[in-house]
Design a protein around this motif. Structure first.
Motif, mmCIF file in Angstrom:
data_model
loop_
_atom_site.group_PDB
_atom_site.id
_atom_site.type_symbol
_atom_site.label_atom_id
_atom_site.label_comp_id
_atom_site.label_asym_id
_atom_site.label_seq_id
_atom_site.Cartn_x
_atom_site.Cartn_y
_atom_site.Cartn_z
ATOM 1 N N ILE A 106 -6.407 58.960 -99.039
ATOM 2 C CA ILE A 106 -5.595 60.164 -99.148
ATOM 3 C C ILE A 106 -6.489 61.380 -99.287
ATOM 4 C CG2 ILE A 106 -3.975 61.437 -100.629
ATOM 5 C CD1 ILE A 106 -2.783 58.702 -101.389
ATOM 6 N N GLY A 107 -6.221 62.407 -98.499
ATOM 7 C CA GLY A 107 -6.897 63.677 -98.714
ATOM 8 C C GLY A 107 -7.775 64.118 -97.570
ATOM 9 N N ALA A 108 -8.254 65.355 -97.695
ATOM 10 C CA ALA A 108 -8.989 66.007 -96.616
ATOM 11 C C ALA A 108 -10.335 65.362 -96.333
ATOM 12 C CB ALA A 108 -9.193 67.482 -96.951
ATOM 13 N N VAL A 109 -10.976 64.784 -97.357
ATOM 14 C CA VAL A 109 -12.319 64.253 -97.170
ATOM 15 C C VAL A 109 -12.323 63.109 -96.164
ATOM 16 C CG1 VAL A 109 -14.256 63.121 -98.301
ATOM 17 C CG2 VAL A 109 -13.066 64.993 -99.451
ATOM 18 N N GLU A 110 -11.335 62.214 -96.310
ATOM 19 C CA GLU A 110 -11.298 61.052 -95.430
ATOM 20 C C GLU A 110 -10.699 61.371 -94.060
ATOM 21 O OE1 GLU A 110 -10.063 61.102 -98.487
ATOM 22 O OE2 GLU A 110 -11.296 59.710 -99.646
ATOM 23 N N LYS A 111 -9.913 62.468 -93.963
ATOM 24 C CA LYS A 111 -9.248 62.847 -92.714
ATOM 25 C C LYS A 111 -8.420 61.693 -92.151
ATOM 26 C CE LYS A 111 -12.556 66.348 -91.217
ATOM 27 N NZ LYS A 111 -11.635 67.471 -91.202
ATOM 28 N N ALA A 112 -7.743 60.977 -93.047
ATOM 29 C CA ALA A 112 -6.984 59.812 -92.601
ATOM 30 C C ALA A 112 -5.500 60.134 -92.540
ATOM 31 C CB ALA A 112 -7.214 58.641 -93.558
ATOM 32 N N GLY A 113 -4.799 59.470 -91.613
ATOM 33 C CA GLY A 113 -3.361 59.584 -91.543
ATOM 34 C C GLY A 113 -2.886 60.952 -91.108
ATOM 35 N N THR A 114 -1.691 61.310 -91.566
ATOM 36 C CA THR A 114 -1.058 62.592 -91.259
ATOM 37 C C THR A 114 -0.547 63.199 -92.560
ATOM 38 O OG1 THR A 114 1.130 61.603 -90.971
ATOM 39 C CG2 THR A 114 -0.300 61.703 -89.015
ATOM 40 N N LEU A 115 -0.043 64.418 -92.495
ATOM 41 C CA LEU A 115 0.541 65.023 -93.686
ATOM 42 C C LEU A 115 1.714 64.183 -94.199
ATOM 43 C CD1 LEU A 115 0.428 68.832 -92.824
ATOM 44 C CD2 LEU A 115 -0.774 67.680 -94.684
ATOM 45 N N GLN A 116 2.528 63.676 -93.293
ATOM 46 C CA GLN A 116 3.665 62.864 -93.729
ATOM 47 C C GLN A 116 3.200 61.559 -94.363
ATOM 48 O OE1 GLN A 116 7.112 63.746 -93.712
ATOM 49 N NE2 GLN A 116 6.983 62.018 -95.129
#
Length: 424
Positions: A162-172
């Motif tokens: 979760i979060g900007a560092v990993e750049k994983a997934g989407t906002l949803q």
């Protein structure tokens, strides 16, 4: 947007000799010592650019010098833009600061507060009160960042990426994942640097009924002419993206191997960077790239009461609200913080709606003004706006983490030392 004109420091009450001393300091202590690959410093006062300097490399390996149009990863300096975007919707009456977050994110209605355990078997208790919108803007929400490395909740963020560092997934997917992880503390009880501003970006998109990045472009970036700011760097501008490095005393990229005081390790190659393509996870907390000139345009709009060149982002009263200390009890950050990391950690500094706010300069032990507001990015970028002195300072480099060197303290000390005519 019409660029500001340059002026000699003396015409706006500053000393050229003192400003030149800052460049010498950056060159000797940081660039030549191998601590920073290159630096860019811009100082704006009383409507004029009074100092603009670039030195060293944007890309050490390819020997690309820092240039006026170099594009930087600004990481958490994204947060003020996201917060301004959100407050534009507040001004339009579409959402209010004292509303519960669960009204807009029903998946979070039953979020508990961590008591014990590890994912997925957490023990929780009900929060003392619901999370409010204002908690997201001031980081008193009970959310966290996985890189805090402090608790079992942080670990659950890392496991879920979760979060900007990993750049994983989407906002949803971030919202869905957070629904399954307890809060660090009951909202309003503490300050903890967190993904709260990413959630604010999600809410902007949901309330405006358009992708968050589209809202930011249509309502802030395009109207202000911030054409080099975005969540990725297009192919035509890829050659302008700086390399990003991590501070490493044993790094192979020191400038003077025989007298190594610093050291750098390449962290993100601009030729292969993930910032060259649109991200799936659009991070309002840390996803933007920008030039110094673009960020100055944004800062000028803020310093000017929310308007620049006929483009009004916010009313001056809203901006005043954002740059007031909102921490419960009127305390400063160190008093309320449980965070292992923040881009500001001095006594006498509070937090508003997207910015740190200087409450008492004497307690910071650094020259400055009450009412100054600021923030920084993970790659050691920084800015501050001082309305009392009609001053903006923007500093760019690309070295992780921002806590590696006391550059921000040094810059504040030296920039304020260059003022020969104070407004107050």
């Amino acid at each position: 947007m019409l660029a500001p004109t340059p002026a000699s420091p003396e015409t706006v009450g500053m000393s050229k000799a003192a400003l030149d001393r800052i460049d010498a300091h950056l060159k000797q202590r940081y660039v030549e010592a191998g601590r920073f690959p290159g630096t860019q410093l811009l100082i704006y006062r009383r409507g004029k650019i009074v100092h603009a300097s670039s030195q060293g490399y944007a890309d050490v390996e390819r020997k690309v010098p820092v240039a006026d149009d170099t594009i930087y990863r600004i990481y958490s300096m994204t947060k003020p833009l996201t917060s301004v975007a959100f407050m534009m919707l507040v001004e339009e009456g579409k959402i209010a600061l004292d509303e519960p977050v669960a009204k807009y994110i029903p998946e979070w209605k039953n979020l508990g507060v961590f008591v014990a355990g590890t994912a997925p078997a957490f023990m929780t208790r009900p929060p003392a009160r619901p999370m409010l919108i204002v908690d997201l803007l001031r980081h008193t929400s009970g959310l966290t960042y996985g890189f805090q490395q402090r608790s079992n909740v942080d670990a659950a963020y890392r496991d879920a990426k979760i979060g900007a560092v990993e750049k994983a997934g989407t906002l949803q997917s971030m919202i869905d994942d957070l629904a399954r992880i307890p809060l660090e503390f009951s909202p309003g009880e503490a300050w903890n640097y967190s993904v709260s501003t990413d959630v604010i970006g999600y809410l902007v998109g949901k309330i405006a009924d358009m992708p968050f990045e589209q809202f930011l472009k249509e309502r802030i970036l395009d109207p202000l002419g911030m054409t080099d700011t975005g969540f990725h760097v297009p192919a035509a501008k890829a050659h302008r993206l700086a390399a990003c490095y991590s501070a490493d005393p044993g790094g192979a990229l020191s400038f003077h191997a025989a007298d190594r005081k610093g050291g750098l390790t390449l962290q993100d190659d601009p030729a292969t960077s993930s910032f060259l393509s649109p991200p799936a996870f659009v991070s309002g907390g840390g996803g933007l790239c920008a030039t110094t000139a673009d960020y100055l345009t944004f800062c000028r709009a803020l310093l000017n009461g929310g308007e620049l060149g006929g483009v009004r982002l916010l009313g001056p009263k809203t901006l005043k609200l954002m740059t007031s200390n909102h921490l419960p009890g009127g305390v400063d950050l160190p008093t309320l913080s449980r965070s292992m990391f923040a881009e500001a950690a001095y006594n006498g500094i509070g937090f508003g709606l997207g910015f740190s706010v200087t409450m008492d300069p004497a307690k910071t032990l650094i020259a400055g003004s009450a009412g100054e507001y600021a923030w920084g990015g993970a790659a050691s970028t920084a800015f501050w706006i001082d309305p009392a002195e009609d001053l903006i300072t923007i500093f760019m480099t690309q070295v992780l983490p921002s806590s590696a060197y006391p550059i921000r303290r040094e810059l504040r000390t030296m920039v304020y030392a260059a003022i020969t005519e104070s407004n107050v």
